[in-house]
Write a protein that holds these residues in place. Structure first.
Motif, PDB file in Angstrom:
ATOM      1  N   GLY A   1       0.778  -1.232   0.000  1.00  0.00           N
ATOM      2  CA  GLY A   1       0.000   0.000   0.000  1.00  0.00           C
ATOM      3  C   GLY A   1       0.807   1.278   0.000  1.00  0.00           C
ATOM      4  O   GLY A   1       0.239   2.373   0.011  1.00  0.00           O
ATOM      5  N   ARG A   2       2.142   1.176  -0.071  1.00  0.00           N
ATOM      6  CA  ARG A   2       3.010   2.348  -0.030  1.00  0.00           C
ATOM      7  C   ARG A   2       3.705   2.539  -1.373  1.00  0.00           C
ATOM      8  O   ARG A   2       4.301   1.604  -1.909  1.00  0.00           O
ATOM      9  CB  ARG A   2       4.055   2.173   1.080  1.00  0.00           C
ATOM     10  N   ARG A   3       3.626   3.721  -1.916  1.00  0.00           N
ATOM     11  CA  ARG A   3       4.294   4.034  -3.184  1.00  0.00           C
ATOM     12  C   ARG A   3       5.812   3.971  -3.002  1.00  0.00           C
ATOM     13  O   ARG A   3       6.366   4.588  -2.078  1.00  0.00           O
ATOM     14  CB  ARG A   3       3.877   5.427  -3.663  1.00  0.00           C
ATOM     15  N   ILE A   4       6.492   3.257  -3.893  1.00  0.00           N
ATOM     16  CA  ILE A   4       7.938   3.092  -3.751  1.00  0.00           C
ATOM     17  C   ILE A   4       8.720   3.488  -4.987  1.00  0.00           C
ATOM     18  O   ILE A   4       9.961   3.461  -4.971  1.00  0.00           O
ATOM     19  CB  ILE A   4       8.306   1.636  -3.374  1.00  0.00           C
ATOM     20  N   GLU A   5       8.046   3.889  -6.088  1.00  0.00           N
ATOM     21  CA  GLU A   5       8.789   4.106  -7.337  1.00  0.00           C
ATOM     22  C   GLU A   5       9.779   5.260  -7.251  1.00  0.00           C
ATOM     23  O   GLU A   5      10.733   5.326  -8.039  1.00  0.00           O
ATOM     24  CB  GLU A   5       7.834   4.308  -8.519  1.00  0.00           C
ATOM     25  N   ALA A   6       9.601   6.180  -6.289  1.00  0.00           N
ATOM     26  CA  ALA A   6      10.527   7.304  -6.155  1.00  0.00           C
ATOM     27  C   ALA A   6      11.536   7.094  -5.025  1.00  0.00           C
ATOM     28  O   ALA A   6      12.367   7.965  -4.763  1.00  0.00           O
ATOM     29  CB  ALA A   6       9.745   8.598  -5.907  1.00  0.00           C
ATOM     30  N   MET A   7      11.498   5.924  -4.386  1.00  0.00           N
ATOM     31  CA  MET A   7      12.393   5.650  -3.267  1.00  0.00           C
ATOM     32  C   MET A   7      13.734   5.115  -3.763  1.00  0.00           C
ATOM     33  O   MET A   7      13.842   4.581  -4.866  1.00  0.00           O
ATOM     34  CB  MET A   7      11.755   4.649  -2.309  1.00  0.00           C
ATOM     35  N   ALA A   8      14.762   5.240  -2.923  1.00  0.00           N
ATOM     36  CA  ALA A   8      16.083   4.690  -3.234  1.00  0.00           C
ATOM     37  C   ALA A   8      16.099   3.192  -2.928  1.00  0.00           C
ATOM     38  O   ALA A   8      15.359   2.702  -2.069  1.00  0.00           O
ATOM     39  CB  ALA A   8      17.150   5.399  -2.409  1.00  0.00           C
ATOM     40  N   THR A   9      16.956   2.471  -3.622  1.00  0.00           N
ATOM     41  CA  THR A   9      17.030   1.020  -3.468  1.00  0.00           C
ATOM     42  C   THR A   9      17.222   0.570  -2.024  1.00  0.00           C
ATOM     43  O   THR A   9      16.514  -0.334  -1.561  1.00  0.00           O
ATOM     44  CB  THR A   9      18.148   0.455  -4.366  1.00  0.00           C
ATOM     45  N   PRO A  10      18.170   1.158  -1.253  1.00  0.00           N
ATOM     46  CA  PRO A  10      18.328   0.705   0.142  1.00  0.00           C
ATOM     47  C   PRO A  10      17.063   0.891   0.973  1.00  0.00           C
ATOM     48  O   PRO A  10      16.747   0.056   1.831  1.00  0.00           O
ATOM     49  CB  PRO A  10      19.474   1.583   0.660  1.00  0.00           C
ATOM     50  N   ASP A  11      16.328   1.966   0.723  1.00  0.00           N
ATOM     51  CA  ASP A  11      15.098   2.211   1.476  1.00  0.00           C
ATOM     52  C   ASP A  11      14.024   1.193   1.102  1.00  0.00           C
ATOM     53  O   ASP A  11      13.259   0.743   1.960  1.00  0.00           O
ATOM     54  CB  ASP A  11      14.586   3.633   1.214  1.00  0.00           C
ATOM     55  N   ILE A  12      13.968   0.808  -0.168  1.00  0.00           N
ATOM     56  CA  ILE A  12      13.024  -0.223  -0.592  1.00  0.00           C
ATOM     57  C   ILE A  12      13.369  -1.552   0.073  1.00  0.00           C
ATOM     58  O   ILE A  12      12.493  -2.263   0.571  1.00  0.00           O
ATOM     59  CB  ILE A  12      13.034  -0.358  -2.127  1.00  0.00           C
ATOM     60  N   ALA A  13      14.651  -1.886   0.106  1.00  0.00           N
ATOM     61  CA  ALA A  13      15.082  -3.134   0.744  1.00  0.00           C
ATOM     62  C   ALA A  13      14.711  -3.158   2.218  1.00  0.00           C
ATOM     63  O   ALA A  13      14.298  -4.206   2.754  1.00  0.00           O
ATOM     64  CB  ALA A  13      16.584  -3.319   0.561  1.00  0.00           C
ATOM     65  N   ARG A  14      14.827  -2.026   2.882  1.00  0.00           N
ATOM     66  CA  ARG A  14      14.506  -1.974   4.310  1.00  0.00           C
ATOM     67  C   ARG A  14      13.024  -2.169   4.597  1.00  0.00           C
ATOM     68  O   ARG A  14      12.640  -2.461   5.732  1.00  0.00           O
ATOM     69  CB  ARG A  14      14.998  -0.646   4.911  1.00  0.00           C
ATOM     70  N   LEU A  15      12.176  -2.016   3.587  1.00  0.00           N
ATOM     71  CA  LEU A  15      10.745  -2.276   3.769  1.00  0.00           C
ATOM     72  C   LEU A  15      10.438  -3.770   3.844  1.00  0.00           C
ATOM     73  O   LEU A  15       9.331  -4.162   4.201  1.00  0.00           O
ATOM     74  CB  LEU A  15       9.943  -1.657   2.621  1.00  0.00           C
ATOM     75  N   GLY A  16      11.440  -4.598   3.481  1.00  0.00           N
ATOM     76  CA  GLY A  16      11.252  -6.044   3.547  1.00  0.00           C
ATOM     77  C   GLY A  16      11.299  -6.747   2.213  1.00  0.00           C
ATOM     78  O   GLY A  16      10.771  -7.855   2.075  1.00  0.00           O
ATOM     79  N   LEU A  17      11.933  -6.127   1.214  1.00  0.00           N
ATOM     80  CA  LEU A  17      12.096  -6.756  -0.096  1.00  0.00           C
ATOM     81  C   LEU A  17      13.507  -7.326  -0.216  1.00  0.00           C
ATOM     82  O   LEU A  17      14.493  -6.650   0.092  1.00  0.00           O
ATOM     83  CB  LEU A  17      11.867  -5.755  -1.234  1.00  0.00           C
ATOM     84  N   GLY A  18      13.598  -8.559  -0.675  1.00  0.00           N
ATOM     85  CA  GLY A  18      14.884  -9.174  -0.977  1.00  0.00           C
ATOM     86  C   GLY A  18      14.987  -9.410  -2.470  1.00  0.00           C
ATOM     87  O   GLY A  18      13.988  -9.718  -3.129  1.00  0.00           O
ATOM     88  N   TYR A  19      16.195  -9.270  -3.018  1.00  0.00           N
ATOM     89  CA  TYR A  19      16.387  -9.376  -4.461  1.00  0.00           C
ATOM     90  C   TYR A  19      17.546 -10.305  -4.768  1.00  0.00           C
ATOM     91  O   TYR A  19      18.653 -10.140  -4.231  1.00  0.00           O
ATOM     92  CB  TYR A  19      16.650  -7.981  -5.033  1.00  0.00           C
ATOM     93  N   VAL A  20      17.289 -11.292  -5.629  1.00  0.00           N
ATOM     94  CA  VAL A  20      18.329 -12.205  -6.094  1.00  0.00           C
ATOM     95  C   VAL A  20      18.504 -11.967  -7.590  1.00  0.00           C
ATOM     96  O   VAL A  20      17.678 -12.404  -8.399  1.00  0.00           O
ATOM     97  CB  VAL A  20      17.942 -13.674  -5.840  1.00  0.00           C
ATOM     98  N   PRO A  21      19.560 -11.263  -8.005  1.00  0.00           N
ATOM     99  CA  PRO A  21      19.734 -10.961  -9.429  1.00  0.00           C
ATOM    100  C   PRO A  21      20.202 -12.174 -10.212  1.00  0.00           C
ATOM    101  O   PRO A  21      20.779 -13.119  -9.652  1.00  0.00           O
ATOM    102  CB  PRO A  21      20.808  -9.870  -9.424  1.00  0.00           C
ATOM    103  N   GLU A  22      19.977 -12.153 -11.504  1.00  0.00           N
ATOM    104  CA  GLU A  22      20.419 -13.239 -12.374  1.00  0.00           C
ATOM    105  C   GLU A  22      21.928 -13.394 -12.327  1.00  0.00           C
ATOM    106  O   GLU A  22      22.464 -14.503 -12.421  1.00  0.00           O
ATOM    107  CB  GLU A  22      19.961 -12.964 -13.806  1.00  0.00           C
ATOM    108  N   SER A  23      22.641 -12.280 -12.161  1.00  0.00           N
ATOM    109  CA  SER A  23      24.107 -12.305 -12.158  1.00  0.00           C
ATOM    110  C   SER A  23      24.689 -12.819 -10.847  1.00  0.00           C
ATOM    111  O   SER A  23      25.897 -12.968 -10.716  1.00  0.00           O
ATOM    112  CB  SER A  23      24.642 -10.888 -12.399  1.00  0.00           C
ATOM    113  N   MET A  24      23.846 -13.069  -9.847  1.00  0.00           N
ATOM    114  CA  MET A  24      24.220 -13.531  -8.500  1.00  0.00           C
ATOM    115  C   MET A  24      24.899 -12.431  -7.692  1.00  0.00           C
ATOM    116  O   MET A  24      24.578 -12.201  -6.549  1.00  0.00           O
ATOM    117  CB  MET A  24      25.091 -14.789  -8.558  1.00  0.00           C
TER     118      MET A  24
END
Length: 240
Positions: free
Chosen positions: A65-88
């Motif tokens: 429910g929170r807009r994130i498109e204008a947020m910085a990557t570290p702040d998005i991660a702190r909301l509880g998102l984890g990312y596993v890139p293809e490049s590892m």
């Protein structure tokens, strides 16, 4: 069913290339959503745009429910998102232990959660103090996923985790993702191995030319070979 992630009219430009061209979809909470499509359809760009690694040029992205498109990557991660890139993208000069410490909250590893991770990826225990750069490709993929789950995450974005892996390791990954889902996490997973997609996906999105061209239940797509061939140019059956 509550939608944890929502994209509305998302466009992404990379240089002079217009990659995402009005992407709209939702990811239901507590489910595994597969993001499928031919090479170059925009799947990786979608994940990177959600994490703000490539900024959306237009549209809205909302997480819980929170807009994130204008947020910085570290702040998005702190909301509880984890990312596993293809490049590892492991830190090659650091040990397995140090890679995980960097991903842990306040640099503190939870022994109980580590034992849970080692249950899926025993090689990480074996090479605990080894440089990540010395690991095999499959072991680096294990480490990349372990970094994303070393802390509980609300949403995991995972880009082609089984690419180039041996069948035995793929089996461990399937068990890992199933356990993560049982723990209450939500997963958005890009995958080219359609056998894996069929086994772990609850819902499915299919991309083509930077837009979503199909959405529905994974089981329905798995049962409809003509639809698979029309959307993906091949059938799931051919890749089992």
């Amino acid at each position: 069913m509550t939608d944890l992630l929502t994209l509305e009219g998302v466009h992404t430009n990379i240089g002079r290339y217009h990659i995402l061209q009005g992407v709209d979809f939702t990811v239901p909470e507590g489910k595994t959503t597969m993001l499928l499509g031919r090479n170059g359809a925009g799947k990786t760009t979608t994940l990177r745009t959600i994490m703000a690694l490539w900024p959306a040029s237009k549209g809205e992205i909302a997480f819980a429910g929170r807009r994130i498109e204008a947020m910085a990557t570290p702040d998005i991660a702190r909301l509880g998102l984890g990312y596993v890139p293809e490049s590892m993208a492991v830190f090659s000069d650091l040990s397995v232990k140090e890679n995980l410490i960097l991903a842990a909250r306040d640099g503190e590893l939870d022994d109980k959660r580590l034992d849970w991770i080692f249950g899926f990826f025993p090689a990480l225990r074996k090479f605990w103090l080894s440089r990540a750069g010395s690991l095999s490709g499959g072991q680096k993929q294990m480490l990349s996923i372990a970094r994303a789950i070393v802390e509980p995450r609300k949403l995991l974005l995972i880009d082609e985790p089984t690419k180039g892996l041996a069948p035995a390791i793929i089996g461990s990954l399937i068990e890992c993702f199933a356990e993560i889902k049982r723990s209450g996490a939500t997963i958005l997973l890009v995958e080219q191995n359609f056998h894996v997609a069929q086994q772990i996906g609850d819902t499915v999105l299919v991309m083509d030319n930077g837009t979503i061209v199909h959405r529905g239940a994974m089981a329905d797509l798995a049962a409809d070979i003509p639809l698979q061939e029309r959307l993906l140019g091949l059938s799931l059956e051919a890749h089992q």
